[in-house]
Write a protein that holds these residues in place. Structure first.
Motif, PDB file in Angstrom:
ATOM      1  N   ILE A  86      -3.696   0.176   0.385  1.00  0.00           N
ATOM      2  CA  ILE A  86      -3.340  -0.546  -0.839  1.00  0.00           C
ATOM      3  C   ILE A  86      -1.879  -0.992  -0.798  1.00  0.00           C
ATOM      4  O   ILE A  86      -1.541  -2.117  -1.195  1.00  0.00           O
ATOM      5  CB  ILE A  86      -3.606   0.325  -2.083  1.00  0.00           C
ATOM      6  N   LYS A  87      -1.006  -0.153  -0.308  1.00  0.00           N
ATOM      7  CA  LYS A  87       0.415  -0.524  -0.201  1.00  0.00           C
ATOM      8  C   LYS A  87       0.596  -1.715   0.741  1.00  0.00           C
ATOM      9  O   LYS A  87       1.414  -2.607   0.487  1.00  0.00           O
ATOM     10  CB  LYS A  87       1.234   0.680   0.274  1.00  0.00           C
ATOM     11  N   ALA A  88      -0.144  -1.712   1.827  1.00  0.00           N
ATOM     12  CA  ALA A  88      -0.053  -2.824   2.770  1.00  0.00           C
ATOM     13  C   ALA A  88      -0.527  -4.128   2.120  1.00  0.00           C
ATOM     14  O   ALA A  88       0.062  -5.192   2.336  1.00  0.00           O
ATOM     15  CB  ALA A  88      -0.888  -2.521   4.017  1.00  0.00           C
ATOM     16  N   LEU A  89      -1.563  -4.047   1.300  1.00  0.00           N
ATOM     17  CA  LEU A  89      -2.044  -5.226   0.583  1.00  0.00           C
ATOM     18  C   LEU A  89      -0.968  -5.774  -0.344  1.00  0.00           C
ATOM     19  O   LEU A  89      -0.727  -6.972  -0.419  1.00  0.00           O
ATOM     20  CB  LEU A  89      -3.283  -4.879  -0.244  1.00  0.00           C
ATOM     21  N   ARG A  90      -0.329  -4.880  -1.080  1.00  0.00           N
ATOM     22  CA  ARG A  90       0.731  -5.314  -2.003  1.00  0.00           C
ATOM     23  C   ARG A  90       1.884  -5.958  -1.250  1.00  0.00           C
ATOM     24  O   ARG A  90       2.417  -6.987  -1.656  1.00  0.00           O
ATOM     25  CB  ARG A  90       1.244  -4.123  -2.812  1.00  0.00           C
ATOM     26  N   SER A  91       2.254  -5.348  -0.155  1.00  0.00           N
ATOM     27  CA  SER A  91       3.365  -5.878   0.634  1.00  0.00           C
ATOM     28  C   SER A  91       3.038  -7.256   1.203  1.00  0.00           C
ATOM     29  O   SER A  91       3.884  -8.151   1.227  1.00  0.00           O
ATOM     30  CB  SER A  91       3.689  -4.907   1.773  1.00  0.00           C
ATOM     31  N   ASN A 146       0.773  -9.488  -0.015  1.00  0.00           N
ATOM     32  CA  ASN A 146       0.415 -10.516  -0.996  1.00  0.00           C
ATOM     33  C   ASN A 146       1.411 -10.698  -2.127  1.00  0.00           C
ATOM     34  O   ASN A 146       1.272 -11.627  -2.913  1.00  0.00           O
ATOM     35  CB  ASN A 146      -0.967 -10.200  -1.590  1.00  0.00           C
ATOM     36  N   GLY A 147       2.400  -9.812  -2.235  1.00  0.00           N
ATOM     37  CA  GLY A 147       3.431 -10.010  -3.244  1.00  0.00           C
ATOM     38  C   GLY A 147       3.132  -9.337  -4.571  1.00  0.00           C
ATOM     39  O   GLY A 147       2.036  -8.821  -4.806  1.00  0.00           O
ATOM     40  N   PHE A 161      -0.059  -9.985  -7.006  1.00  0.00           N
ATOM     41  CA  PHE A 161      -1.392  -9.634  -6.523  1.00  0.00           C
ATOM     42  C   PHE A 161      -1.930  -8.466  -7.342  1.00  0.00           C
ATOM     43  O   PHE A 161      -1.397  -7.365  -7.307  1.00  0.00           O
ATOM     44  CB  PHE A 161      -1.307  -9.258  -5.040  1.00  0.00           C
ATOM     45  N   LYS A 162      -3.010  -8.712  -8.105  1.00  0.00           N
ATOM     46  CA  LYS A 162      -3.543  -7.701  -9.012  1.00  0.00           C
ATOM     47  C   LYS A 162      -4.667  -6.895  -8.361  1.00  0.00           C
ATOM     48  O   LYS A 162      -5.613  -7.461  -7.816  1.00  0.00           O
ATOM     49  CB  LYS A 162      -4.072  -8.347 -10.293  1.00  0.00           C
ATOM     50  N   ILE A 163      -4.529  -5.579  -8.466  1.00  0.00           N
ATOM     51  CA  ILE A 163      -5.548  -4.673  -7.946  1.00  0.00           C
ATOM     52  C   ILE A 163      -6.237  -3.986  -9.116  1.00  0.00           C
ATOM     53  O   ILE A 163      -5.589  -3.447 -10.008  1.00  0.00           O
ATOM     54  CB  ILE A 163      -4.934  -3.631  -7.000  1.00  0.00           C
ATOM     55  N   ASP A 194      -7.415  -9.592  -8.315  1.00  0.00           N
ATOM     56  CA  ASP A 194      -7.518 -10.245  -7.010  1.00  0.00           C
ATOM     57  C   ASP A 194      -8.232  -9.384  -5.983  1.00  0.00           C
ATOM     58  O   ASP A 194      -8.729  -9.886  -4.978  1.00  0.00           O
ATOM     59  CB  ASP A 194      -6.113 -10.584  -6.483  1.00  0.00           C
ATOM     60  N   TYR A 195      -8.271  -8.072  -6.225  1.00  0.00           N
ATOM     61  CA  TYR A 195      -8.820  -7.139  -5.239  1.00  0.00           C
ATOM     62  C   TYR A 195      -9.418  -5.958  -5.993  1.00  0.00           C
ATOM     63  O   TYR A 195      -8.715  -5.264  -6.724  1.00  0.00           O
ATOM     64  CB  TYR A 195      -7.713  -6.668  -4.299  1.00  0.00           C
ATOM     65  N   LEU A 196     -10.724  -5.768  -5.843  1.00  0.00           N
ATOM     66  CA  LEU A 196     -11.413  -4.720  -6.600  1.00  0.00           C
ATOM     67  C   LEU A 196     -11.695  -3.503  -5.726  1.00  0.00           C
ATOM     68  O   LEU A 196     -12.355  -3.596  -4.706  1.00  0.00           O
ATOM     69  CB  LEU A 196     -12.730  -5.258  -7.172  1.00  0.00           C
ATOM     70  N   VAL A 197     -11.187  -2.355  -6.183  1.00  0.00           N
ATOM     71  CA  VAL A 197     -11.414  -1.068  -5.518  1.00  0.00           C
ATOM     72  C   VAL A 197     -12.392  -0.262  -6.364  1.00  0.00           C
ATOM     73  O   VAL A 197     -12.217  -0.143  -7.581  1.00  0.00           O
ATOM     74  CB  VAL A 197     -10.092  -0.286  -5.368  1.00  0.00           C
ATOM     75  N   VAL A 198     -13.417   0.274  -5.731  1.00  0.00           N
ATOM     76  CA  VAL A 198     -14.377   1.127  -6.433  1.00  0.00           C
ATOM     77  C   VAL A 198     -14.311   2.533  -5.842  1.00  0.00           C
ATOM     78  O   VAL A 198     -14.420   2.706  -4.627  1.00  0.00           O
ATOM     79  CB  VAL A 198     -15.809   0.573  -6.325  1.00  0.00           C
ATOM     80  N   VAL A 199     -14.118   3.490  -6.723  1.00  0.00           N
ATOM     81  CA  VAL A 199     -14.027   4.898  -6.328  1.00  0.00           C
ATOM     82  C   VAL A 199     -15.339   5.571  -6.700  1.00  0.00           C
ATOM     83  O   VAL A 199     -15.723   5.600  -7.875  1.00  0.00           O
ATOM     84  CB  VAL A 199     -12.850   5.591  -7.031  1.00  0.00           C
TER      85      VAL A 199
END
Length: 496
Positions: free
Chosen positions: A10-15, A17-18, A21-23, A49-54
């Protein structure tokens, strides 16, 4: 993956996409993925922008189905970008991942929510929704475009096979040679976007149908899918085209890498990459919107295409002109390529589509195979009164192909070929093999490349036409273009 690995992802995605970028995050047991879950997950995907399912592990109260099965069900949902099993406390996971949004069903709105405190500490938000009541099951929609689910059991034509003494052994030998072919496809790149909608009703202001988008899918189209089919069928494939400098071009390059096609794409800043949008509902197309320019490419780009062809011509078995008349194949370039192909005794085939645009398939002269529709053949000969066989003969006399496959939609295909002693034209017909087509787009592209590869592999025109008709039937049985595979063709021909 471990909790630390999930956090690093997740951190890599933020880095990458700026900060904008909404998770989003959704969590639950998901014993059975029912329409309520799908509605909630679709709502969540639309909010971020990016959906995480736990997915809760097997220790969580209320779990009835093993964790791995529940996780696999969630991963299979197209609008879920990332999913994993919860192996620690949910609030600790939220604190580590720091999603911008946590989305829960409406039933949780008026009860205590343990996520609230940790979200408030870093500025995250908690949203409640049960999704949209008008939601159409995405899984059902996607089944239309899944070749494994939508095929097959196409019709056959045993009488045709008997007339031309064709056996399954013939087909097997032909398909086995596909992997030995080197194919170059040149022509317009098109991106096809299918926007599946739910109908809300009729506007009260004017007699207009009002829809809301449910699912958006993009597919490689035009000559790009012809090249992708060729590689999927086993050939070593090169694709040469021109497109704009935009997102569609970038996405297309990624798709070609995924499909295994070696693509050489010239960039033309004066045009966008052709994008064709189809708005669909209940299996029907409501509206088509095309974003394109139709002017011819300049001389510099023509030279680039010709040089790419010239560098490879000695190693090629087949050249495919896949022309959509949007400017990638001006006549001067076509003439240069045909002249060099004839000098090298290269097998060449062509299709030149005239749907919403105007084209002339007869400009591709001396081809091994032409594949026009009936309308395209009549446009080329400027005769709308002569019979079908007469139209095919007039086209043949005008541009001198060895074979013609004249397609007629639901009425099948007319096959016109010169007798071996060149004394007369021989004619036969194949029916359409798919009884219930879902999407006619791309049928001719599938037929062109498959039949052409069969001819290059040594097939007779009758064998090639049959294999091409099977490929066409496979294509129209699904929504949207996906590369054919040789195993699919084998299955439909009864070869294993």
């Amino acid at each position: 993956m471990t909790p630390k690995e999930h956090t690093a992802h997740i951190k890599a995605l933020r880095s990458e996409n700026g900060p904008d970028f909404k998770i989003g995050m959704v969590s639950g047991n998901f014993n059975v993925v029912h329409p309520g879950h799908l509605r909630l997950l679709k709502f969540a995907a639309d909010c971020c922008d990016y959906l995480v399912v736990v997915v809760n592990d097997d220790r969580h109260p209320g779990v009835l189905v093993p964790a791995q099965l529940r996780l696999e069900n969630i991963v299979a949902i197209s609008f879920v970008d990332y999913a994993f099993l919860l192996e620690e406390d949910l609030t600790a996971t939220i604190d580590a991942l720091r999603p911008d949004l946590v989305i829960k069903g409406k039933e949780h709105q008026n009860v205590p929510n343990p996520e609230s405190d940790i979200l408030s500490q870093y500025g995250g938000k908690l949203l409640f929704s049960s999704g949209d009541a008008i939601f159409s099951s995405i899984d059902l929609i996607q089944a239309e475009s899944d070749p494994k689910k939508s095929l097959h059991n196409l019709k056959a034509s045993p009488n045709f096979l008997q007339r031309h003494q064709i056996s399954t052994e013939n087909f097997s030998a032909i398909l086995n040679k596909f992997c030995d072919l080197n194919v170059l496809v040149v022509g317009d790149l098109i991106v096809d976007e299918y926007i599946t909608c739910d109908v809300l009703g009729l506007s009260r202001e004017d007699p207009t149908v009002v829809v809301t988008p449910v699912l958006e899918q993009k597919f490689i189209g035009g000559a790009g899918i012809v090249a992708s089919h060729a590689h999927g069928l086993g050939a070593n494939t090169t694709y040469v085209t021109v497109c704009g400098d935009d997102r569609e071009a970038k996405d297309s390059l990624e798709k070609f890498k995924e499909y295994g096609v070696q693509a050489f794409i010239g960039r033309d800043g004066s045009r966008p990459t052709t994008l064709k949008q189809r708005y669909r509902s209940s299996g029907k197309t409501l509206l088509r919107v095309s974003k394109l320019k139709q002017h011819a490419i300049d001389q510099t780009l023509q030279d680039e295409i010709f040089e790419t062809f010239q560098e490879r011509v000695d190693s090629l078995d087949l050249l495919v002109f896949s022309d959509f008349n949007y400017g990638v194949l001006p006549q001067s370039l076509v003439d240069r390529m045909i002249a060099l192909g004839k000098e090298k005794n290269l097998l060449m085939v062509a299709d030149s589509q005239s749907s919403s645009q105007i084209g002339d398939i007869s400009r591709f002269h001396d081809m091994l195979l032409l594949k026009p529709t009936e309308i395209e053949a009549r446009l080329a000969i400027q005769d709308h009164d002569v019979g079908l066989v007469g139209a095919a003969e007039k086209l043949a006399n005008k541009c001198n192909p060895s074979h013609i496959l004249l397609t007629m939609g639901a009425e099948g295909t007319l096959i016109q070929t010169l007798h071996p002693d060149k004394s007369e034209w021989m004619t036969d017909r194949l029916p359409a093999f798919c009884d219930a087509p879902k999407d006619p787009a791309g049928a001719g592209d599938a037929m062109l490349v498959t039949a052409s590869m069969a001819l290059a592999a040594g097939a007779s025109i009758w064998e090639a036409a049959y294999i091409g008709s099977v490929a066409s039937g496979c294509q129209v049985a699904t929504v949207g273009n996906r590369p054919l595979s040789v195993d699919t063709i084998r299955h439909e021909l009864g070869i294993w």
